[in-house]
Write an enzyme that holds these catalytic residues in place. Structure first.
Site, short mmCIF file in Angstrom:
data_model
loop_
_atom_site.label_atom_id
_atom_site.label_comp_id
_atom_site.label_asym_id
_atom_site.label_seq_id
_atom_site.Cartn_x
_atom_site.Cartn_y
_atom_site.Cartn_z
CD1 TRP A 83 -2.65 1.64 0.52
CD2 TRP A 83 -2.00 1.86 2.65
NE1 TRP A 83 -3.37 2.66 1.07
CE2 TRP A 83 -2.99 2.83 2.38
CE3 TRP A 83 -1.44 1.82 3.93
CZ2 TRP A 83 -3.44 3.73 3.34
CZ3 TRP A 83 -1.89 2.71 4.88
CH2 TRP A 83 -2.88 3.66 4.59
CG ASP A 138 -1.79 -2.30 7.72
OD1 ASP A 138 -2.88 -2.26 8.35
OD2 ASP A 138 -1.52 -1.51 6.79
CE LYS A 144 -9.71 -0.90 4.31
NZ LYS A 144 -8.89 0.31 4.54
N1 PLA Z 1 -3.51 -0.47 5.45
C1 PLA Z 1 -3.78 -0.94 4.24
C2 PLA Z 1 -3.03 -2.13 3.74
C3 PLA Z 1 -4.77 -0.34 3.43
O1 PLA Z 1 -5.02 -0.82 2.23
C4 PLA Z 1 -5.46 0.79 3.93
C5 PLA Z 1 -6.52 1.49 3.11
C6 PLA Z 1 -5.14 1.23 5.22
C7 PLA Z 1 -4.16 0.58 5.95
C8 PLA Z 1 -5.78 2.39 5.87
O2 PLA Z 1 -7.11 2.39 6.01
P1 PLA Z 1 -7.87 3.31 7.04
O3 PLA Z 1 -6.90 4.31 7.55
O4 PLA Z 1 -8.96 3.94 6.26
O5 PLA Z 1 -8.32 2.39 8.09
N2 PLA Z 1 -6.36 1.46 1.70
C9 PLA Z 1 -7.39 2.01 0.80
C10 PLA Z 1 -7.66 3.46 1.05
C11 PLA Z 1 -8.70 1.27 0.96
C12 PLA Z 1 -6.49 4.39 1.11
O6 PLA Z 1 -5.59 4.32 0.28
O7 PLA Z 1 -6.48 5.19 2.04
C13 PLA Z 1 -6.88 1.77 -0.62
O8 PLA Z 1 -7.62 2.07 -1.57
O9 PLA Z 1 -5.77 1.22 -0.78
#
Ligand code: PLA
Length: 427
Positions: free
Chosen positions: A157, A238, A274
């Site tokens: 991510w 995570d 989510k």
């Molecule tokens: N960790 C991972 C691996 C994630 O994919 C995301 C969210 C988070 C943490 C953080 O989520 P939160 O802070 O909202 O609890 N990833 C999303 C959104 C869904 C984003 O980028 O913020 C994504 O589209 O990858």
């Protein structure tokens, strides 16, 4: 004493922006500020919103939609909202957040009957969703182990890199994904784990790896855990998608449970964005398993002290929803059913996308669409192919080829498949 760049303050090297000459600052205080680069994920949503086309499709950000493409508020959340509506108290939560919400969160991650919960060995605070939990941990790591680094999987991510960068923790990467097989690069991963200096921090996705949708098998997790033990590494999990991989939050905590069984101390970031659809409520939890209760008390007090000057205390409403759902057996069962429903709809859309591509006569293999799990399909499309999807078909997704399967519906899957076929077919 005027602080100069890189000044050592209180024994710690502080980050300093480039010095701006006073004369320039007086002419224009912020003239030197360049626009920031667009966020690779949230920038996609901005572009989507700006597109007037009626055909547009957003499979960028990982936000679950129903089969009509509409955002979802879970039934269990609606019921919890009704129950907390009478809550007349909007006062501050403690710095560490809601004790009840934390207790329930730990049961989900460490297990209902966890000995570590019983022995009060876990330092845990409510966090600003998963992002906030990761950031608190990164700041804690920098403050108390200032010479440590963090090993992050390739790919990951995108925001993981930003989080540890801003916490000023040096980053290393470890092998994770094997593009040719579109699966796990297990040999590369194990080599990197072995070659890292003893006692390194590793960031692991507990389940439903983002962006690849590729998780180690149970057997592989056991080997990874074994090797971590030999190398005395610290695993930081995570867990942003508990329930989204298999449909069962208990099963999705398996990797963590394996590490716990093996006697590791772990850290864990949990998010309800989510799995409860509480995206904007910023409800999450950071936990760190300590040697004993005394250490856990000390660690928690320090986590709170990091939170205090940053945001003082976390938001109340989401925490109330989470604790209301998880502490009521009936509501919790409803939640489990609804999580399963979301995971199943995504699995159904994976099948539909693959079948549509095959029906169109695509000569490429699309097996990975159904082999991968969780919210995302790591399609293998190139940035140029993604650019064509956007410019020619108004389909919005991240340039790494990641498709948020949560945005695919019965109504748009054929359109999406056709567009993917058009941009991927050999000339
Ligand atoms: N960790 C991972 C691996 C994630 O994919 C995301 C969210 C988070 C943490 C953080 O989520 P939160 O802070 O909202 O609890 N990833 C999303 C959104 C869904 C984003 O980028 O913020 C994504 O589209 O990858």
């Amino acid at each position: 004493m005027a602080m100069s760049s890189g000044a050592v303050v209180g024994g710690q090297r502080r980050w300093r922006p480039a010095l701006v000459p006073a004369a320039r600052a007086m002419a224009s205080w912020f003239g030197h500020v360049e626009p920031a680069a667009k966020d690779p994920i949230l920038g996609v949503t901005e572009a989507f919103l700006a597109d007037p086309s009626p055909d547009k499709v957003n499979v960028g950000v990982g936000a679950y939609r129903d089969d009509n493409g509409r955002p979802v508020v879970l039934e269990c959340v609606r019921e919890a909202e009704r129950r907390v509506a009478g809550n007349a108290n909007m006062e501050y939560l403690p710095m560490g957040g809601s004790v009840k919400m934390i207790e329930e969160s730990l049961k989900l991650s460490y297990g209902e009957d966890s000995e570590f919960i019983r022995d009060k060995r876990i330092a845990a605070v409510q966090a600003l969703s998963g992002t906030g939990a990761c950031r608190l941990f990164a700041d804690f790591q920098k403050r108390f182990l200032p010479d440590s680094q963090i090993y992050i999987p390739t790919p990951t991510w995108a925001n993981h890199h930003n989080i540890w960068r801003d916490a000023r923790v040096p980053q290393r990467t470890f092998s994770y994904y094997h593009p040719e097989s579109r699966g796990l690069d297990f040999a590369g991963l194990m080599d990197d784990v072995k070659n890292a200096p003893d006692g390194s921090f590793f960031l692991l996705h507990a389940c439903a790896h983002n962006p690849t949708g590729v998780d180690p098998s149970e057997e592989q997790w056991r080997e990874i855990s074994f090797q971590f033990k030999a190398k005395k590494h610290f695993p930081f999990f995570d867990m942003a998608y508990q329930g989204f991989a298999s449909g069962d939050p208990e099963r999705d905590a398996k990797a963590i449970r394996i590490f716990l069984e093996d006697g590791h101390q772990i850290g864990c970031a949990q998010s309800y964005a989510k799995n409860m659809g509480l995206y904007g409520q910023r409800a999450g939890c950071l936990s760190i398993l300590c040697d004993d209760e005394m250490q856990a008390v000390a660690v928690k007090s320090q986590l709170q002290q990091i939170a205090r000057p940053m945001y003082s205390n976390p938001p109340l409403h989401g925490a109330l929803i989470v604790s209301t759902i998880l502490s009521d057996p009936e509501l919790k069962n409803l939640w489990l059913k609804e999580v399963k429903g979301m995971a199943d709809r995504i699995i159904g859309m994976r099948k539909a996308l693959k079948e549509n591509l095959e029906r169109l006569g695509s000569p490429l293999s699309w097996e990975h669409i159904t082999n991968q799990i969780g919210m995302f399909c790591y399609s293998g499309m190139t940035p140029e192919q993604v650019d064509r999807l956007t410019s020619e078909f108004h389909i919005y997704m991240t340039r790494n080829g990641r498709i948020s399967m949560a945005g695919v519906t019965t109504g748009n899957v054929a359109y999406l498949a056709n567009a993917i076929h058009e941009v991927t077919k050999p000339n």
